[in-house]
Each structure stands twice: as C-alpha cells, then as structure tokens.
Design an enzyme around this catalytic site. Structure first.
Site, PDB file in Angstrom:
ATOM      1  N   LYS A  57       4.499 -12.956   0.981  1.00  0.00           N
ATOM      2  CA  LYS A  57       5.615 -12.870   0.023  1.00  0.00           C
ATOM      3  C   LYS A  57       6.915 -12.537   0.743  1.00  0.00           C
ATOM      4  CE  LYS A  57       2.857 -11.569  -3.967  1.00  0.00           C
ATOM      5  NZ  LYS A  57       1.785 -10.661  -3.547  1.00  0.00           N
TER       6      LYS A  57
ATOM      7  N   MET B   9      -1.624   0.159  -2.835  1.00  0.00           N
ATOM      8  CA  MET B   9      -0.440  -0.338  -3.556  1.00  0.00           C
ATOM      9  C   MET B   9       0.067   0.701  -4.565  1.00  0.00           C
ATOM     10  SD  MET B   9      -1.621  -4.269  -4.187  1.00  0.00           S
ATOM     11  CE  MET B   9      -3.349  -3.936  -4.429  1.00  0.00           C
TER      12      MET B   9
ATOM     13  N   ASP C 121      -1.074 -13.854   5.787  1.00  0.00           N
ATOM     14  CA  ASP C 121      -0.167 -13.021   5.004  1.00  0.00           C
ATOM     15  C   ASP C 121       0.841 -12.328   5.922  1.00  0.00           C
ATOM     16  OD1 ASP C 121      -1.504 -13.602   2.685  1.00  0.00           O
ATOM     17  OD2 ASP C 121      -2.842 -11.875   2.837  1.00  0.00           O
TER      18      ASP C 121
HETATM   19  C1  LIG Z   1      -2.636  -6.337  -1.373  1.00  0.00           C
HETATM   20  S1  LIG Z   1      -3.463  -4.902  -0.799  1.00  0.00           S
HETATM   21  C2  LIG Z   1      -4.582  -5.626   0.350  1.00  0.00           C
HETATM   22  C3  LIG Z   1      -5.677  -4.690   0.786  1.00  0.00           C
HETATM   23  C4  LIG Z   1      -6.550  -5.268   1.886  1.00  0.00           C
HETATM   24  N1  LIG Z   1      -7.283  -6.423   1.413  1.00  0.00           N
HETATM   25  C5  LIG Z   1      -7.515  -4.250   2.459  1.00  0.00           C
HETATM   26  O1  LIG Z   1      -8.736  -4.367   2.292  1.00  0.00           O
HETATM   27  O2  LIG Z   1      -7.037  -3.323   3.129  1.00  0.00           O
HETATM   28  C6  LIG Z   1      -2.193  -4.193   0.204  1.00  0.00           C
HETATM   29  C7  LIG Z   1      -2.292  -2.653   0.250  1.00  0.00           C
HETATM   30  O3  LIG Z   1      -3.256  -2.270   1.221  1.00  0.00           O
HETATM   31  C8  LIG Z   1      -2.863  -1.064   1.826  1.00  0.00           C
HETATM   32  N2  LIG Z   1      -2.743  -1.295   3.274  1.00  0.00           N
HETATM   33  C9  LIG Z   1      -3.061  -2.407   3.935  1.00  0.00           C
HETATM   34  N3  LIG Z   1      -2.914  -2.242   5.266  1.00  0.00           N
HETATM   35  C10 LIG Z   1      -2.504  -0.971   5.448  1.00  0.00           C
HETATM   36  C11 LIG Z   1      -2.195  -0.168   6.587  1.00  0.00           C
HETATM   37  N4  LIG Z   1      -2.282  -0.632   7.840  1.00  0.00           N
HETATM   38  N5  LIG Z   1      -1.808   1.110   6.385  1.00  0.00           N
HETATM   39  C12 LIG Z   1      -1.716   1.628   5.157  1.00  0.00           C
HETATM   40  N6  LIG Z   1      -1.992   0.922   4.039  1.00  0.00           N
HETATM   41  C13 LIG Z   1      -2.389  -0.351   4.179  1.00  0.00           C
HETATM   42  C14 LIG Z   1      -1.556  -0.624   1.183  1.00  0.00           C
HETATM   43  O4  LIG Z   1      -1.871   0.236   0.101  1.00  0.00           O
HETATM   44  C15 LIG Z   1      -1.031  -1.953   0.681  1.00  0.00           C
HETATM   45  O5  LIG Z   1      -0.146  -1.767  -0.406  1.00  0.00           O
END
Ligand SMILES: C[S@@+](CC[C@H](N)C(=O)[O-])C[C@H]1O[C@@H](n2cnc3c(N)ncnc32)[C@H](O)[C@@H]1O
Length: 243
Positions: A55, A167, A33
């Site tokens: 995306k 998100m 991703d």
């Molecule tokens: C599609 S979701 C995937 C979540 C992922 N599978 C997880 O367990 O962290 C994407 C969301 O994860 C959060 N996210 C992922 N990495 C992040 C980071 N390094 N800092 C802050 N938010 C993060 C945000 O809210 C983002 O919109």
C-alpha cells in the site's frame, strides 16, 4: 505448483525459512508487500521480476487487483512467489489469495512463516505463555474494516492470559479503554515492540492506563498482560519468573 504464498517472517532475513529462501532464489517473479525488508528481497534471483504491491508504494493496490495479478502471473510464469510479512495466513489476506487462485484453477502452495505475533515478544524477551503467569494467548487485530463488528473486548478481558494485538497502534487508546472497562486493571503491563527483529527494534514498556499517551512507532505488536513486564534477556528479572 506455479504460485507459492510465502511467509517472509518478521523482518530479520535469518528468520526466513529455508524453503522460503530456496523459492526466492528460484522464482521468475516475486510479488511482495511494502513491509518485506530489502535484505530479504535481495535473496531473489538477480533477473527475477520484482513487483511491489504494498500500500505504501503509492499504487494503492487493492486486494482484488492483487488477486487478479496473481491469477494472471500463475498462467504466464512457471514459478511465482507471493511474499508476505510474517505468516501468510495470520492477518495477511493469504486466505483470500488462495481462494482466488483455486477459483481460477491455479495450483498453489502455502509456505508458513514466523509470525510477528510470536516473534516480536520472543525477540523482546517476553514469554507469551509462562507456567504460573499466563496459560493462554489470544492474537487479535486492532484494525476494523468500516462496517465490521468490533471485537468483544469485554469478553477478551475475561479470558485471562496474554493478549497480542497486531495493527493496534492507531487505536491503542480505545483498545486500552475497552479492556479496562471490561475489568482489566489499569496497571496491567503492556509492551509495544516496534520493528521487531530488525536492527532498529525498540520496546516501549507501559501500562493500560497510559498506553494511549505513549508514542509508538509502526509497525508494532502490543503485548498486554502480566508477561509484558518480563524481560528474559535481563538477568535481574529471572527471579520473578522462577519463583
Ligand atoms: C497486516 S499485519 C500482517 C501480519 C503478518 N502476516 C505476520 O504474521 O506477522 C501487519 C501487522 O503485523 C505486525 N508486524 C509485522 N511485522 C512486524 C515487525 N517486524 N515488528 C512489529 N510488528 C510487526 C504489526 O502489528 C503490523 O501492523
């Protein structure tokens, strides 16, 4: 096993599991991703084929196309790593990919990763549970698919404890509104942790009342509840949590 659905953790390569690092070093092809950091991708075998299905790659890969790609690669390659941010099964659509692989008769394994839902608050010094302050934590998505029923935010407001929203940046104003109309006080602390565990991590501290007016950069995790006012890395706040 030919396909591994692997969690890449929240961002810092040091937070990758040993299993993830070993599989990356071994895989013939890595399907990843956009959120997976370059420092993690560098751990792949130098001659591995790297496929970005994020995306943001401008290819607008849809989930059915990604599923089909994984099935195809599962047939043609000995070791495929499907690398996803955080944990593959926490809002990562890893479940859909697993079902597609099962339907196609392709062996696969799921390798857990550290989810941003828990890594982001911890990296900001926020305990999502803390004896006497928060005895529950709810992890929720702020994103809704068109036509999908909205979360019952009023019910959520009554659960108590900590709410962790992934998100949720885009809809932060309406989420705050819904939680307040469900009974959470306007001065409920909120912390937004941007780019958690990366070298540019930044934390915005606010309240539900003014969450909608704050500038918050993505990706970010929103922490809502009393614990969001804490910072265990700031010694002056220790007295608050040890009382
Ligand atoms: C599609 S979701 C995937 C979540 C992922 N599978 C997880 O367990 O962290 C994407 C969301 O994860 C959060 N996210 C992922 N990495 C992040 C980071 N390094 N800092 C802050 N938010 C993060 C945000 O809210 C983002 O919109």
């Amino acid at each position: 096993v030919t396909v591994y659905l692997v969690g890449a953790g929240p961002g810092d390569p040091q937070l990758l599991t040993l299993r993830a690092a070993r599989l990356l070093a071994h895989a013939d092809v890595v399907v990843h991703d956009a959120l997976v950091s370059p420092a993690i991708l560098e751990l792949a075998r130098p001659d591995a084929e790297m496929i970005d299905v994020g995306k943001r790659a401008g290819r607008s890969s849809t989930q059915p196309l990604i599923n089909a790609l994984l099935v195809e690669l599962g047939h043609t390659h000995a070791c495929v790593v499907r690398l996803k941010g955080g944990d593959p099964l926490v809002f990562g659509r890893g479940g859909e990919e697993s079902v597609a692989l099962t339907d196609a008769g392709i062996d696969h394994e799921i390798i857990p990763g550290i989810s941003s839902a828990f890594a982001a608050p911890a990296a900001a010094g926020i305990p999502v549970t803390h004896r006497g302050i928060s005895g529950a934590v709810t992890v929720i998505t702020g994103h809704r698919q068109p036509g999908e029923a909205d979360i019952d935010w009023h019910a959520l407001a009554r659960v108590g404890g900590t709410i962790v929203v992934l998100m949720g940046v885009e809809r932060r104003a309406s989420i705050a509104e819904a939680l307040m109309s469900g009974g959470l006080p306007a001065d409920t602390p909120v912390a937004a942790i941007e780019r958690a565990t990366t070298s540019t991590q930044s934390v915005v501290r606010t309240t539900l009342a003014i969450l909608g007016a704050q500038h918050i950069a993505t990706p970010a995790v929103l922490i809502i509840g009393a614990v969001a006012a804490l910072n265990l890395t700031a010694p002056e706040l220790h007295s608050l949590v040890t009382q």
